[in-house]
Design a protein around this motif. Sequence first.
Motif, PDB file in Angstrom:
ATOM      1  N   ALA A 102      48.489 -14.763 -78.121  1.00 40.65           N
ATOM      2  CA  ALA A 102      49.935 -14.779 -77.884  1.00 40.65           C
ATOM      3  C   ALA A 102      50.296 -13.636 -76.954  1.00 40.65           C
ATOM      4  N   GLY A 103      51.150 -13.933 -75.972  1.00 43.98           N
ATOM      5  CA  GLY A 103      51.584 -12.932 -75.018  1.00 43.98           C
ATOM      6  C   GLY A 103      50.827 -12.939 -73.708  1.00 43.98           C
ATOM      7  N   ARG A 104      49.766 -13.730 -73.612  1.00 43.66           N
ATOM      8  CA  ARG A 104      48.984 -13.753 -72.370  1.00 43.66           C
ATOM      9  C   ARG A 104      49.695 -14.583 -71.299  1.00 43.66           C
TER      10      ARG A 104
ATOM     11  N   GLY B 298      53.782 -19.681 -67.573  1.00 38.67           N
ATOM     12  CA  GLY B 298      54.508 -19.106 -68.687  1.00 38.67           C
ATOM     13  C   GLY B 298      53.650 -18.099 -69.424  1.00 38.67           C
ATOM     14  N   THR B 299      54.147 -17.648 -70.552  1.00 36.16           N
ATOM     15  CA  THR B 299      53.423 -16.717 -71.405  1.00 36.16           C
ATOM     16  C   THR B 299      53.077 -17.426 -72.703  1.00 36.16           C
ATOM     17  N   VAL B 300      51.838 -17.284 -73.162  1.00 33.06           N
ATOM     18  CA  VAL B 300      51.412 -17.968 -74.378  1.00 33.06           C
ATOM     19  C   VAL B 300      52.278 -17.533 -75.558  1.00 33.06           C
ATOM     20  N   ALA B 301      52.941 -18.497 -76.170  1.00 36.56           N
ATOM     21  CA  ALA B 301      53.729 -18.230 -77.373  1.00 36.56           C
ATOM     22  C   ALA B 301      52.924 -18.557 -78.621  1.00 36.56           C
ATOM     23  N   ALA B 302      52.244 -19.696 -78.598  1.00 40.05           N
ATOM     24  CA  ALA B 302      51.500 -20.162 -79.768  1.00 40.05           C
ATOM     25  C   ALA B 302      50.491 -21.206 -79.320  1.00 40.05           C
ATOM     26  N   VAL B 303      49.483 -21.402 -80.141  1.00 42.66           N
ATOM     27  CA  VAL B 303      48.512 -22.489 -79.950  1.00 42.66           C
ATOM     28  C   VAL B 303      48.282 -23.114 -81.310  1.00 42.66           C
ATOM     29  N   ALA B 304      48.459 -24.433 -81.410  1.00 41.22           N
ATOM     30  CA  ALA B 304      48.234 -25.158 -82.666  1.00 41.22           C
ATOM     31  C   ALA B 304      47.362 -26.360 -82.357  1.00 41.22           C
ATOM     32  N   GLY B 305      46.126 -26.352 -82.852  1.00 43.10           N
ATOM     33  CA  GLY B 305      45.203 -27.432 -82.488  1.00 43.10           C
ATOM     34  C   GLY B 305      45.025 -27.439 -80.989  1.00 43.10           C
ATOM     35  N   PRO B 306      45.235 -28.594 -80.337  1.00 50.00           N
ATOM     36  CA  PRO B 306      45.098 -28.665 -78.883  1.00 50.00           C
ATOM     37  C   PRO B 306      46.386 -28.343 -78.132  1.00 50.00           C
ATOM     38  N   ASP B 307      47.455 -28.022 -78.848  1.00 48.68           N
ATOM     39  CA  ASP B 307      48.759 -27.813 -78.219  1.00 48.68           C
ATOM     40  C   ASP B 307      48.966 -26.355 -77.834  1.00 48.68           C
ATOM     41  N   LEU B 308      49.292 -26.150 -76.554  1.00 52.06           N
ATOM     42  CA  LEU B 308      49.542 -24.827 -76.009  1.00 52.06           C
ATOM     43  C   LEU B 308      51.041 -24.693 -75.740  1.00 52.06           C
ATOM     44  N   TYR B 309      51.673 -23.702 -76.365  1.00 53.99           N
ATOM     45  CA  TYR B 309      53.108 -23.464 -76.188  1.00 53.99           C
ATOM     46  C   TYR B 309      53.293 -22.257 -75.271  1.00 53.99           C
ATOM     47  N   LEU B 310      54.106 -22.435 -74.228  1.00 53.55           N
ATOM     48  CA  LEU B 310      54.354 -21.372 -73.259  1.00 53.55           C
ATOM     49  C   LEU B 310      55.841 -21.043 -73.206  1.00 53.55           C
TER      50      LEU B 310
END
Length: 299
Positions: free
Chosen positions: A38-40, A240-252
């Motif tokens: 998170a934050g990358r 964007g900046t990585v907020a979260a990752v859940a399974g294969p889902d990347l949230y930016l």
Amino acid sequence: MRAEQEDWRCGGVRWGAAGPALVWLHPAHGERSTPLPAGRPVAFTTGAARRCVGVRRGGRRTPCPVGAELAAAAVSAQCAECARLDRSHSVAADTALDDPRPYDVYLAWSVPGAVKVGITAAEREGVRLLEQAALSYALLGRGPLMAARRAEAVLGAALSVPDRIPYAAKRAARCPAPARELRTAELAGLHAQACALAALPESLTALPFAPVHHDGAFHLDRLRPGCGTVVVAPGRTIAGTVAAVAGPDLYLDASDGRQLLVDARQLAGWALAAAAPGAETTAEVLIPPPAAAGPEALF
């Protein structure tokens, strides 16, 4: 883009003990990975075509012999022939019944009121549940592969426990995530019912109830309702900046204040070039309709 850069292609998200990482594939140089804490900051532009990622077995990858082109919207990053080869010796497809490793039977919580059952190699130590984006899980028992398979079938027949949950339902249920207490209670109830079944195989060793929650691993507290889904297409920038990752889902978290959802299964197979500093997302972003009230919104 130079030919060498074009040869490096995204392999999607892979989970391990250290967390999620974006995998890179090269036909001559093998695999590399980029951690996704998170934050990358993340900023890349897709290439001209998406191609099959080949077959990975025993920790080694065999490239697709023809470099087959794939549809941009396909969830699978394999062509039909590589997918067939992949399943020719697969536990999931019941074509690897001679696997001597011990297997765990697990109960996975992903949506309210619908705990699923599944099996995973014990040596993977829960990584399979991270890959599946399960919010919580509990192990039921451990034993030989066929005993684990039998237990899975028994739970399905005796307690109507599903072995699949629609992925759209999992995604909808994680923001906001139901309280851990609810998840724990539903897992505990099913764990007790399952352990009481006389039809469970004798070679399966029952395990005590010990729930595991993935709120921290997925950074669920960083998710915001109504995030837009990115449409992965040729020549588009995603930043964007990585907020979260859940399974294969990347949230930016994008610079314009939006939160973007990127399904990394659809990133697999693309050549990704680093975007310029400060680049904006040019990929189409689909805004979800308002959620319906009640469980019908999940399915």
